[in-house]
Design a protein around this motif. Structure first.
Motif, PDB file in Angstrom:
ATOM      1  N   MET A 138      30.422  18.250  58.188  1.00 18.44           N
ATOM      2  CA  MET A 138      30.413  19.362  57.242  1.00 18.44           C
ATOM      3  C   MET A 138      29.069  20.095  57.266  1.00 18.44           C
ATOM      4  N   PHE A 139      27.988  19.352  57.368  1.00 16.01           N
ATOM      5  CA  PHE A 139      26.657  19.973  57.441  1.00 16.01           C
ATOM      6  C   PHE A 139      26.547  20.826  58.694  1.00 16.01           C
ATOM      7  N   SER A 140      27.051  20.324  59.806  1.00 14.88           N
ATOM      8  CA  SER A 140      27.003  21.069  61.063  1.00 14.88           C
ATOM      9  C   SER A 140      27.818  22.352  60.971  1.00 14.88           C
ATOM     10  N   ALA A 141      28.997  22.260  60.361  1.00 14.17           N
ATOM     11  CA  ALA A 141      29.828  23.454  60.189  1.00 14.17           C
ATOM     12  C   ALA A 141      29.132  24.458  59.266  1.00 14.17           C
ATOM     13  N   ASP A 142      28.557  23.983  58.173  1.00 13.99           N
ATOM     14  CA  ASP A 142      27.827  24.874  57.268  1.00 13.99           C
ATOM     15  C   ASP A 142      26.660  25.560  57.976  1.00 13.99           C
TER      16      ASP A 142
ATOM     17  N   ALA B  19      24.328  30.478  60.068  1.00 12.34           N
ATOM     18  CA  ALA B  19      23.515  31.072  61.129  1.00 12.34           C
ATOM     19  C   ALA B  19      24.094  32.390  61.652  1.00 12.34           C
ATOM     20  N   THR B  20      25.303  32.733  61.234  1.00 11.25           N
ATOM     21  CA  THR B  20      25.927  33.958  61.722  1.00 11.25           C
ATOM     22  C   THR B  20      25.733  35.097  60.741  1.00 11.25           C
TER      23      THR B  20
ATOM     24  N   GLU C 142      30.189  38.589  62.029  1.00 11.47           N
ATOM     25  CA  GLU C 142      30.004  37.988  63.350  1.00 11.47           C
ATOM     26  C   GLU C 142      30.921  36.778  63.486  1.00 11.47           C
ATOM     27  N   GLU C 143      31.318  36.503  64.709  1.00  7.83           N
ATOM     28  CA  GLU C 143      32.221  35.388  64.978  1.00  7.83           C
ATOM     29  C   GLU C 143      31.464  34.055  64.980  1.00  7.83           C
TER      30      GLU C 143
ATOM     31  N   THR D  61      33.683  27.007  67.396  1.00  8.39           N
ATOM     32  CA  THR D  61      33.530  25.553  67.418  1.00  8.39           C
ATOM     33  C   THR D  61      32.316  25.169  68.253  1.00  8.39           C
ATOM     34  N   ARG D  62      32.013  25.975  69.252  1.00 10.04           N
ATOM     35  CA  ARG D  62      30.822  25.711  70.071  1.00 10.04           C
ATOM     36  C   ARG D  62      29.556  25.784  69.217  1.00 10.04           C
ATOM     37  N   ASP D  63      29.528  26.702  68.261  1.00  8.72           N
ATOM     38  CA  ASP D  63      28.384  26.793  67.350  1.00  8.72           C
ATOM     39  C   ASP D  63      28.244  25.513  66.531  1.00  8.72           C
TER      40      ASP D  63
END
Length: 78
Positions: free
Chosen positions: A15-19, A24-25, A29-30, A33-35
């Motif tokens: 969840m932290f990584s997704a947040d 960061a976008t 902006e798109e 999953t790579r992000d």
């Protein structure tokens, strides 16, 4: 009990990584999953599968009130 704690800790990392990827976008902006995978590697030295990164990203977007439908999700295969 220890296994449950480890699973919860992993879920928090996801969840932290997704947040972090979403934050960061820029607006409009798109985010991909790579992000999410990049942020997981950067912060936790964690390699995520495409499926895990996608599930975490969709969950966080939905929690933030963004509409997530098949029409507005572009497949990485496309």
């Amino acid at each position: 009990m220890e296994k449950r704690r480890e699973m919860l800790h992993m879920a928090r990392k996801l969840m932290f990584s997704a947040d972090a990827a979403i934050n960061a976008t820029w607006v409009g902006e798109e985010v991909t999953t790579r992000d999410v995978q990049e942020k997981a590697r950067q912060f936790f030295n964690l390699e995520l599968t495409d499926k895990a990164a996608t599930l975490a990203l969709v969950a966080r977007l939905e929690e933030r009130g963004y509409p997530v439908t098949p029409e507005n999700i572009r497949s990485l295969d496309a």
